[in-house]
Scaffold this active site. Structure first.
Site, PDB file in Angstrom:
ATOM      1  N   ASP A  67       0.850  -1.235  -0.103  1.00 28.01           N
ATOM      2  CA  ASP A  67      -0.112   0.001  -0.032  1.00 28.01           C
ATOM      3  C   ASP A  67       0.962   1.254  -0.209  1.00 28.01           C
ATOM      4  O   ASP A  67       1.921   1.113   0.312  1.00 28.01           O
ATOM      5  CB  ASP A  67      -0.811  -0.013   1.292  1.00 28.01           C
ATOM      6  CG  ASP A  67      -0.364  -0.458   2.502  1.00 28.01           C
ATOM      7  OD1 ASP A  67       1.019  -0.525   2.588  1.00 28.01           O
ATOM      8  OD2 ASP A  67      -0.986  -0.916   3.299  1.00 28.01           O
ATOM      9  N   ASN A 134      -7.676  -2.577  14.482  1.00 29.21           N
ATOM     10  CA  ASN A 134      -9.013  -2.760  14.192  1.00 29.21           C
ATOM     11  C   ASN A 134      -9.117  -4.117  13.182  1.00 29.21           C
ATOM     12  O   ASN A 134     -10.242  -4.242  12.645  1.00 29.21           O
ATOM     13  CB  ASN A 134      -9.629  -1.553  13.577  1.00 29.21           C
ATOM     14  CG  ASN A 134      -8.960  -1.243  12.322  1.00 29.21           C
ATOM     15  OD1 ASN A 134      -8.098  -1.830  12.006  1.00 29.21           O
ATOM     16  ND2 ASN A 134      -9.391  -0.291  11.769  1.00 29.21           N
ATOM     17  N   HIS A 136      -7.427  -4.567  10.531  1.00 30.58           N
ATOM     18  CA  HIS A 136      -7.046  -4.357   8.806  1.00 30.58           C
ATOM     19  C   HIS A 136      -5.780  -4.918   8.680  1.00 30.58           C
ATOM     20  O   HIS A 136      -4.774  -5.013   9.487  1.00 30.58           O
ATOM     21  CB  HIS A 136      -7.102  -2.754   8.870  1.00 30.58           C
ATOM     22  CG  HIS A 136      -5.904  -2.084   9.121  1.00 30.58           C
ATOM     23  ND1 HIS A 136      -5.956  -0.672   9.753  1.00 30.58           N
ATOM     24  CD2 HIS A 136      -4.642  -2.121   9.093  1.00 30.58           C
ATOM     25  CE1 HIS A 136      -4.738  -0.097   9.977  1.00 30.58           C
ATOM     26  NE2 HIS A 136      -4.041  -1.028   9.535  1.00 30.58           N
ATOM     27  N   GLU A 141      -9.819  -1.710   5.479  1.00 31.58           N
ATOM     28  CA  GLU A 141     -10.379  -1.472   6.951  1.00 31.58           C
ATOM     29  C   GLU A 141     -11.637  -2.253   6.904  1.00 31.58           C
ATOM     30  O   GLU A 141     -12.097  -2.852   6.039  1.00 31.58           O
ATOM     31  CB  GLU A 141     -10.762   0.075   6.892  1.00 31.58           C
ATOM     32  CG  GLU A 141      -9.633   1.084   6.700  1.00 31.58           C
ATOM     33  CD  GLU A 141      -8.733   1.098   7.745  1.00 31.58           C
ATOM     34  OE1 GLU A 141      -8.829   0.554   8.810  1.00 31.58           O
ATOM     35  OE2 GLU A 141      -7.931   2.237   7.750  1.00 31.58           O
TER      36      GLU A 141
HETATM   37  C1  F6R Z   1       1.315  -1.307   6.252  1.00 29.85           C
HETATM   38  C2  F6R Z   1       0.030  -1.841   6.321  1.00 29.85           C
HETATM   39  C3  F6R Z   1      -0.593  -1.693   7.746  1.00 29.85           C
HETATM   40  C4  F6R Z   1       0.076  -2.091   8.847  1.00 29.85           C
HETATM   41  C5  F6R Z   1      -0.694  -1.856   9.968  1.00 29.85           C
HETATM   42  C6  F6R Z   1      -0.001  -2.182  11.417  1.00 29.85           C
HETATM   43  O1  F6R Z   1       1.940  -1.553   4.818  1.00 29.85           O
HETATM   44  O2  F6R Z   1      -0.210  -2.760   5.275  1.00 29.85           O
HETATM   45  O3  F6R Z   1      -1.483  -2.622   7.560  1.00 29.85           O
HETATM   46  O4  F6R Z   1       0.590  -3.348   8.936  1.00 29.85           O
HETATM   47  O5  F6R Z   1      -1.389  -0.786  10.119  1.00 29.85           O
HETATM   48  O6  F6R Z   1       1.023  -0.763  11.575  1.00 29.85           O
HETATM   49  P1  F6R Z   1       2.254  -0.964  12.528  1.00 29.85           P
HETATM   50  O7  F6R Z   1       2.874  -2.233  12.236  1.00 29.85           O
HETATM   51  O8  F6R Z   1       2.651   0.082  12.574  1.00 29.85           O
HETATM   52  O9  F6R Z   1       1.425  -1.348  13.942  1.00 29.85           O
END
Ligand code: F6R
Length: 241
Positions: A67, A134, A136, A141
């Site tokens: 992403d 959450n 995701h 989401e």
């Molecule tokens: C990033 C991504 C997000 C993160 C998620 C957790 O490429 O795809 O889904 O993996 O938001 O983020 P952290 O690791 O910062 O807790």
């Protein structure tokens, strides 16, 4: 789905990095699906260390990231392209790296192009995932239906707040992103999800034991034939009860 509870973050990163290194050894021209965020930083450090010790060679490896924020160019230090350069790509002998272009004039067309890039490589061999508080995965989401392909997404308030820690202020956090869809992710041959810290404990529990629902996007991973979840003691705390 296999769940491995590790002693701590360091052990989690070491074990996960070995899966990626093993894949590269067995298939030097493999396609790796990569993630950003704070969770994989330690795993990337392990891979850089292995590269420096000549234990892994990235010269034929292709990478595709999950992403990118809409509106941020690759030289913006909050963009995911910048993150990947800084944490991994600048330190290894990479040749073929791909991150969605957040500043494309037509974001929908960019999503289609990206989907084609992944398909033209023959799909992802090993996909790395983090998980949002959450549930995701990538920027898929919680919602009513699992989104299939790479698409533009409006970030939830929960995610904007969680990501605000990397920005000067909450207003600076982009409100939209481009993300691989759940269908794109589920097509990967192997998936490795990492989670650490107490904040992830509930969502890890829901992912492993709750209903399979787009309200907890990661729960769909239970339908994939080859998923390993590595959690530290804190993120795995509710699994043990
Ligand atoms: C990033 C991504 C997000 C993160 C998620 C957790 O490429 O795809 O889904 O993996 O938001 O983020 P952290 O690791 O910062 O807790």
């Amino acid at each position: 789905m296999k769940v491995v509870i590790t002693k701590d973050y360091t052990e989690m990163c070491k074990l996960a990095s070995r899966i990626f290194a093993a894949e590269i050894t067995l298939k030097p021209d493999c396609v790796l699906g990569l993630a950003t965020g704070s969770t994989p930083v330690g795993m990337y450090k392990e891979l850089v260390e292995m590269y420096n010790e000549h234990r892994v060679d990235f010269s034929q490896v292709k990478t595709v990231n999950l992403d990118e924020y809409a509106g941020l160019s690759g030289d913006n230090d909050q963009s995911y392209r910048y993150f990947m350069n800084h944490n991994l790509f600048d330190h290894i002998n990479k040749e073929n790296t791909n991150v969605p272009n957040g500043t494309a004039a037509d974001l929908e067309a960019e999503c289609e192009r990206y989907e084609q890039v992944v398909a033209s490589m023959g799909g992802v061999d090993v996909q790395l995932l983090g998980i949002g508080n959450n549930g995701h995965i990538a920027f898929n989401e919680p919602c009513e239906e699992f989104p299939e392909k790479t698409h533009v997404v409006n970030l939830t308030q929960n995610t904007i707040e969680a990501n605000a820690r990397f920005f000067a202020s909450m207003d600076d956090v982009p409100k939209k992103a481009l993300t691989m869809g759940i269908g794109t992710i589920m097509k990967a041959k192997k998936i490795v999800l990492l989670a650490n810290g107490a904040k992830k404990a509930q969502t890890i529990y829901d992912t492993v034991y709750g209903p399979i629902t787009p309200k907890v996007p990661a729960s769909i991973l239970r339908l994939h034939p080859d998923v390993t979840i590595f959690v530290d003691e804190e993120a795995g705390a509710l699994l043990k009860k």
